[in-house]
Design a protein around this motif. Structure first.
Motif, PDB file in Angstrom:
ATOM      1  N   LEU A   8       0.842  -1.197   0.000  1.00  0.00           N
ATOM      2  CA  LEU A   8       0.000   0.000   0.000  1.00  0.00           C
ATOM      3  C   LEU A   8       0.874   1.242   0.000  1.00  0.00           C
ATOM      4  O   LEU A   8       1.920   1.264   0.646  1.00  0.00           O
ATOM      5  N   PRO A   9       0.412   2.290  -0.671  1.00  0.00           N
ATOM      6  CA  PRO A   9       1.125   3.559  -0.540  1.00  0.00           C
ATOM      7  C   PRO A   9       0.959   4.071   0.904  1.00  0.00           C
ATOM      8  O   PRO A   9       0.007   3.699   1.602  1.00  0.00           O
ATOM      9  N   ASP A  10       1.876   4.901   1.337  1.00  0.00           N
ATOM     10  CA  ASP A  10       1.870   5.373   2.722  1.00  0.00           C
ATOM     11  C   ASP A  10       0.528   5.947   3.179  1.00  0.00           C
ATOM     12  O   ASP A  10       0.082   5.627   4.286  1.00  0.00           O
ATOM     13  N   PRO A  11      -0.145   6.783   2.384  1.00  0.00           N
ATOM     14  CA  PRO A  11      -1.417   7.336   2.871  1.00  0.00           C
ATOM     15  C   PRO A  11      -2.463   6.249   3.160  1.00  0.00           C
ATOM     16  O   PRO A  11      -3.204   6.351   4.147  1.00  0.00           O
ATOM     17  N   VAL A  16      -5.372   2.758   7.159  1.00  0.00           N
ATOM     18  CA  VAL A  16      -5.691   1.451   7.747  1.00  0.00           C
ATOM     19  C   VAL A  16      -5.228   1.433   9.206  1.00  0.00           C
ATOM     20  O   VAL A  16      -5.959   0.987  10.102  1.00  0.00           O
ATOM     21  N   GLN A  17      -4.052   1.938   9.450  1.00  0.00           N
ATOM     22  CA  GLN A  17      -3.531   1.945  10.825  1.00  0.00           C
ATOM     23  C   GLN A  17      -4.400   2.812  11.734  1.00  0.00           C
ATOM     24  O   GLN A  17      -4.643   2.462  12.894  1.00  0.00           O
ATOM     25  N   SER A  18      -4.929   3.905  11.209  1.00  0.00           N
ATOM     26  CA  SER A  18      -5.796   4.763  12.028  1.00  0.00           C
ATOM     27  C   SER A  18      -7.090   4.035  12.400  1.00  0.00           C
ATOM     28  O   SER A  18      -7.621   4.233  13.491  1.00  0.00           O
ATOM     29  N   ARG A  19      -7.583   3.195  11.501  1.00  0.00           N
ATOM     30  CA  ARG A  19      -8.787   2.403  11.791  1.00  0.00           C
ATOM     31  C   ARG A  19      -8.500   1.384  12.897  1.00  0.00           C
ATOM     32  O   ARG A  19      -9.353   1.122  13.737  1.00  0.00           O
ATOM     33  N   ILE A  20      -7.321   0.840  12.873  1.00  0.00           N
ATOM     34  CA  ILE A  20      -6.928  -0.117  13.913  1.00  0.00           C
ATOM     35  C   ILE A  20      -6.717   0.617  15.237  1.00  0.00           C
ATOM     36  O   ILE A  20      -7.215   0.196  16.285  1.00  0.00           O
ATOM     37  N   ASP A  21      -6.005   1.748  15.193  1.00  0.00           N
ATOM     38  CA  ASP A  21      -5.724   2.525  16.401  1.00  0.00           C
ATOM     39  C   ASP A  21      -7.005   3.034  17.062  1.00  0.00           C
ATOM     40  O   ASP A  21      -7.062   3.185  18.284  1.00  0.00           O
ATOM     41  N   SER A  22      -8.049   3.275  16.269  1.00  0.00           N
ATOM     42  CA  SER A  22      -9.310   3.773  16.819  1.00  0.00           C
ATOM     43  C   SER A  22     -10.093   2.661  17.520  1.00  0.00           C
ATOM     44  O   SER A  22     -11.096   2.929  18.179  1.00  0.00           O
ATOM     45  N   GLY A  23      -9.653   1.427  17.354  1.00  0.00           N
ATOM     46  CA  GLY A  23     -10.324   0.306  17.992  1.00  0.00           C
ATOM     47  C   GLY A  23     -11.411  -0.325  17.148  1.00  0.00           C
ATOM     48  O   GLY A  23     -12.081  -1.260  17.586  1.00  0.00           O
ATOM     49  N   GLN A  24     -11.599   0.183  15.934  1.00  0.00           N
ATOM     50  CA  GLN A  24     -12.641  -0.380  15.076  1.00  0.00           C
ATOM     51  C   GLN A  24     -12.256  -1.758  14.540  1.00  0.00           C
ATOM     52  O   GLN A  24     -13.122  -2.565  14.218  1.00  0.00           O
ATOM     53  N   TYR A  25     -10.965  -1.992  14.432  1.00  0.00           N
ATOM     54  CA  TYR A  25     -10.466  -3.282  13.958  1.00  0.00           C
ATOM     55  C   TYR A  25      -9.310  -3.721  14.852  1.00  0.00           C
ATOM     56  O   TYR A  25      -8.554  -2.881  15.356  1.00  0.00           O
ATOM     57  N   ALA A  26      -9.179  -5.025  14.998  1.00  0.00           N
ATOM     58  CA  ALA A  26      -8.121  -5.564  15.853  1.00  0.00           C
ATOM     59  C   ALA A  26      -6.774  -5.613  15.145  1.00  0.00           C
ATOM     60  O   ALA A  26      -5.726  -5.547  15.782  1.00  0.00           O
ATOM     61  N   SER A  27      -6.820  -5.736  13.816  1.00  0.00           N
ATOM     62  CA  SER A  27      -5.572  -5.885  13.053  1.00  0.00           C
ATOM     63  C   SER A  27      -5.824  -5.535  11.591  1.00  0.00           C
ATOM     64  O   SER A  27      -6.971  -5.368  11.164  1.00  0.00           O
ATOM     65  N   VAL A  28      -4.736  -5.480  10.850  1.00  0.00           N
ATOM     66  CA  VAL A  28      -4.850  -5.253   9.409  1.00  0.00           C
ATOM     67  C   VAL A  28      -5.646  -6.389   8.782  1.00  0.00           C
ATOM     68  O   VAL A  28      -6.526  -6.168   7.940  1.00  0.00           O
ATOM     69  N   SER A  29      -5.389  -7.598   9.218  1.00  0.00           N
ATOM     70  CA  SER A  29      -6.117  -8.758   8.673  1.00  0.00           C
ATOM     71  C   SER A  29      -7.609  -8.643   8.950  1.00  0.00           C
ATOM     72  O   SER A  29      -8.431  -8.947   8.078  1.00  0.00           O
ATOM     73  N   ASP A  30      -7.962  -8.208  10.146  1.00  0.00           N
ATOM     74  CA  ASP A  30      -9.373  -8.024  10.505  1.00  0.00           C
ATOM     75  C   ASP A  30     -10.023  -6.984   9.582  1.00  0.00           C
ATOM     76  O   ASP A  30     -11.134  -7.183   9.088  1.00  0.00           O
ATOM     77  N   TYR A  31      -9.311  -5.906   9.334  1.00  0.00           N
ATOM     78  CA  TYR A  31      -9.819  -4.846   8.456  1.00  0.00           C
ATOM     79  C   TYR A  31     -10.018  -5.371   7.028  1.00  0.00           C
ATOM     80  O   TYR A  31     -11.071  -5.160   6.426  1.00  0.00           O
ATOM     81  N   VAL A  32      -9.033  -6.060   6.505  1.00  0.00           N
ATOM     82  CA  VAL A  32      -9.111  -6.572   5.135  1.00  0.00           C
ATOM     83  C   VAL A  32     -10.226  -7.617   5.014  1.00  0.00           C
ATOM     84  O   VAL A  32     -10.986  -7.617   4.043  1.00  0.00           O
ATOM     85  N   ARG A  33     -10.356  -8.499   6.002  1.00  0.00           N
ATOM     86  CA  ARG A  33     -11.441  -9.485   5.967  1.00  0.00           C
ATOM     87  C   ARG A  33     -12.800  -8.790   5.928  1.00  0.00           C
ATOM     88  O   ARG A  33     -13.700  -9.208   5.186  1.00  0.00           O
TER      89      ARG A  33
END
Length: 92
Positions: A8-11, A16-33
């Motif tokens: 992924l490009p940096d932005p 994705v990391q901000s979504r994880i940091d906000s607690g909406q997702y547990a991990s990158v894998s969780d977000y992608v799933r």
């Protein structure tokens, strides 16, 4: 469970990391799933919509072949006449 690597490009990575940091997702894998599941739902909905549309078109063509239905130009002319009559009655 299979593993996939995604670049992924940096932005996008930061997003994705901000979504994880906000607690909406547990991990990158969780977000992608979750994204994949949502996409599967959208595709299934589109396929169902197209299947229903095809059935509706087929039903309409069958009805028209059997002498049913109405001429579009006639229907439009009636609608225009109704609109003009309504406008005329509002002016008086």
């Amino acid at each position: 469970m299979a593993t996939m690597n995604v670049s992924l490009p940096d932005p996008l990575r930061d997003y994705v990391q901000s979504r994880i940091d906000s607690g909406q997702y547990a991990s990158v894998s969780d977000y992608v799933r979750d994204l994949i599941r949502r996409d599967q739902t959208i595709v299934a909905d589109e396929e169902r919509w197209l299947k229903d549309l095809d059935a509706s078109i087929e039903e309409s063509l069958t009805e028209m072949a059997a002498g049913g239905g109405r001429d579009l130009d006639e229907v439009c002319d009636e609608i225009i006449a109704d609109i003009r009559a309504s406008a005329d009655s509002q002016q008086h």
